[in-house]
Every structure is written in structure tokens, then in C-alpha cells.
Design an enzyme around this catalytic site. Structure first.
Site, PDB file in Angstrom:
ATOM      1  N   CYS A 136      41.130  40.324  41.024  1.00 32.03           N
ATOM      2  CA  CYS A 136      42.021  41.462  41.241  1.00 32.03           C
ATOM      3  C   CYS A 136      41.799  42.044  42.629  1.00 32.03           C
ATOM      4  CB  CYS A 136      41.789  42.533  40.180  1.00 32.03           C
ATOM      5  SG  CYS A 136      42.800  44.009  40.391  1.00 32.03           S
ATOM      6  N   CYS A 139      41.917  45.912  42.713  1.00 32.42           N
ATOM      7  CA  CYS A 139      40.690  46.508  42.187  1.00 32.42           C
ATOM      8  C   CYS A 139      39.544  46.428  43.189  1.00 32.42           C
ATOM      9  CB  CYS A 139      40.265  45.796  40.902  1.00 32.42           C
ATOM     10  SG  CYS A 139      41.541  45.647  39.642  1.00 32.42           S
ATOM     11  N   ASP A 140      39.376  45.281  43.830  1.00 35.72           N
ATOM     12  CA  ASP A 140      38.150  45.014  44.586  1.00 35.72           C
ATOM     13  C   ASP A 140      38.334  44.801  46.082  1.00 35.72           C
ATOM     14  OD1 ASP A 140      36.721  45.068  42.170  1.00 35.72           O
ATOM     15  OD2 ASP A 140      37.213  42.974  41.768  1.00 35.72           O
TER      16      ASP A 140
END
Length: 324
Positions: A136, A139-140
Site C-alpha cells: 500500500c 499507507c507507507d
């Protein structure tokens, strides 16, 4: 567990969506049980850092999961560490069967079974998930600012995520096993025009190299010639597909072409009283906060459904064709 195993609501899955549903269900005074075979928090527990959940500028996935679980326990949510083997729709009650042999009956069921990113199944992938290996970018990606990353895949998701990472990272490589993308033409054009992205055609990853501080490089192989080499990178983002965990979805519930459950705005399926939330449900974005929101919506809708069943038992019969 209740002596008669009869509940207003059974929640299957203890990720952010399931725990959020449990919190709201208890606040709605529903007799509720949450069944989770693994750790509370689901895949979130595997994330080293989370920086996009509202209210927390920085928190580990394990700590965020613990806060979800602690909140649910504070609401006296009943939980069972067991595996659900079947969900069977019924006219009066739905039946949830557990691997231990226990049979639960409930007016409503919330399926929060999540999904699973497809993996490359190469050395280092599982070992360094959350420490340089990600599925992701939203997300990261922040953790790879001004660093070098490789994106694996050739579809819309891979190219979209590469374009997103190109705004953050110092350099983005896309490793694709073929010599053409499967992505839409507009995305291909954007990738080609981005000077921060370099495409490695006919290339597959053979291993992920790392040390105690995380990912340090990858092994590459030319899919045509078999020639191998190594490349230094700080992160690996894998986008070769995502599969919803839909094995427990009863027959008759509509799914889209990719296997995601189709619901209405209440997260309810075609079978009254059966809801699908989180990464199991067809939706635009797959984020922790969205799963938690789904849990809230489904629990509130389930509370309304249960109250209706209590007052008028036969107003919500299931069409016979959905029980076949």
C-alpha cells in the site's frame, strides 16, 4: 460465550472494521459476539508505522490494533478465539458454525473477513513485511521520502501507486514481467512522462535483500534471457493483485467480477441481516479509517434490523432463491 449461543449479532473478523462494529453494537445494546481466529487488529498489526489514521500522527500498527481491542473490551464486547467455518442464512435466525463445533444463532451477521494481497512468494517478502516491503503506497509511501523504491506489477494499481510514489521518493523503478503494461493508456502515458520513474521491462524479482534495519536491495531476473542481477533499493511495493477473503460469503450474495461483495450504503447484502464491511466489500478506497467507518455503519444498520425483527418477526423473509 452465551449458554444458549443465541445472539443479536455475530461479527466475523477482528480487524479495524470488526472491532469498530463491535464497539457500536455494544453501544446500541445488542447482544454481540466477535469471532476472530488470529490476533485482534488483522493486517494492521503487521504495519510497522501508521501515520494516516486520524488522531494519531504516528503510531505502530500493533499499538493502533491494541487501542481498537482495548476500546472494544471496555465496552464489554464478547469475543471468541475460534475460526468460522460456515455462515448459513435462515428465515428466523442466521447460523454461524465454528471450527470448535460451536453453533451460533443470530438475527444479524457482519462479515469483516478482509482481504489478502497477492504475494510474489520470494525469499525476504514475508520476513520484511512492514520493514520495507509494502502492499500500500498511500499507507507507507511517506516513509520512503527521498529514497529509492521498486514497484512490482503492470496493471492500473501498480502504475497509479508508482505515480503516487514518484511525488515522494527520490527514484521509482517499476519491475514488470512483460514488455507492455496492462494498465490503461492514460496511466501508461503518465508513467512515460514522469522523469522520476524508470520501467524495468521483462523483469521479475527473485529475492528481497535486507539487514536488521530493513530492505537494502532486490534480486532481479530477465524473464526472457534468464540473466540475473542485483539492485539497491530501500523499499519494495508489490501490486500484483488483491483477493477478498470471501470463502464464508453465502451463496446468493452478489459479488463483482473481482470477488468483492456488493452492498448497499448500509453495507447490507441482498440477504437481510447479513452485512459485509472492510476489504471484503466493493468500494473505492481501502484504508483503515474506511474499514472502521464501515463497521460503524453496519453496526448501526444491524441494530435497526434487529429491532425490526424483534417487533415484527416476519417482515424480512429471505427470498427462496437466495437460500438455494
Amino acid at each position: 460465550m452465551s449458554e444458549n449461543n443465541n445472539y443479536d449479532l455475530v461479527i466475523v473478523g477482528g480487524g479495524p472494521g470488526g472491532l469498530s462494529a463491535g464497539i457500536y453494537a455494544m453501544r446500541a445494546a445488542l447482544k454481540t459476539i466477535l469471532v476472530e481466529k488470529g490476533l485482534a487488529g488483522g493486517q494492521v498489526t503487521m504495519s510497522d508505522e501508521v501515520e494516516n489514521y486520524p488522531g494519531f500522527s504516528h503510531i505502530s500498527g500493533a499499538d493502533l490494533s491494541m487501542k481498537f481491542a482495548d476500546h472494544a473490551r471496555a465496552c464489554d464486547l464478547e469475543t471468541a478465539a475460534d475460526e468460522v467455518t460456515a455462515v448459513e442464512p435462515g428465515l428466523e435466525h442466521h447460523t454461524v458454525r465454528l471450527a470448535s463445533g460451536t453453533v451460533l444463532k443470530s438475527h444479524a451477521v457482519i462479515l469483516a473477513t478482509g482481504g489478502t494481497p497477492r504475494k510474489l512468494a520470494i525469499p525476504g517478502e514475508d520476513d520484511y513485511y512492514g520493514r520495507g516491503v509494502s502492499y500500500c503506497a498511500v499507507c507507507d509511501g511517506f516513509f520512503f521520502r527521498n529514497k529509492t523504491v521498486v514497484v512490482v506489477g503492470g496493471g492500473d494499481t501498480a502504475t497509479e501507486e508508482a505515480l503516487y510514489l514518484a511525488k515522494i521518493a527520490k527514484k521509482v523503478y517499476i519491475a514488470h514481467r512483460r514488455d507492455t503494461f496492462r494498465a490503461s493508456m492514460i496511466l501508461q502515458q503518465r508513467v512515460e512522462a514522469d522523469c522520476n520513474i524508470e520501467v524495468l521491462w521483462n523483469t521479475v524479482l527473485t529475492r528481497i535483500n535486507a539487514d536488521d534495519s530493513g530492505v537494502r536491495g532486490v534480486g532481479l531476473k530477465d524473464s526472457r534471457t534468464g540473466e540475473t542481477r542485483s539492485m539497491d533499493v530501500d523499499g519494495v511495493f508489490i501490486f500484483i493483485g488483491f483477493d477478498p477473503n470471501n470463502d464464508l460469503v453465502p451463496a446468493g450474495i452478489k459479488k463483482n467480477a473481482d470477488g468483492y461483495v456488493v452492498t448497499d450504503e448500509k453495507c447490507e447484502t441482498q440477504i437481510p441481516g447479513i452485512f459485509a464491511i472492510g476489504d471484503l466489500r466493493e468500494k473505492y478506497a481501502r484504508q483503515i479509517v474506511v474499514s472502521a467507518a464501515d463497521g460503524c455503519i453496519a453496526a448501526l444498520a444491524a441494530a435497526h434490523f434487529v429491532e425490526t425483527r424483534r417487533s415484527v418477526p416476519d417482515t424480512c423473509e429471505i427470498p427462496a432463491d437466495l437460500l438455494e
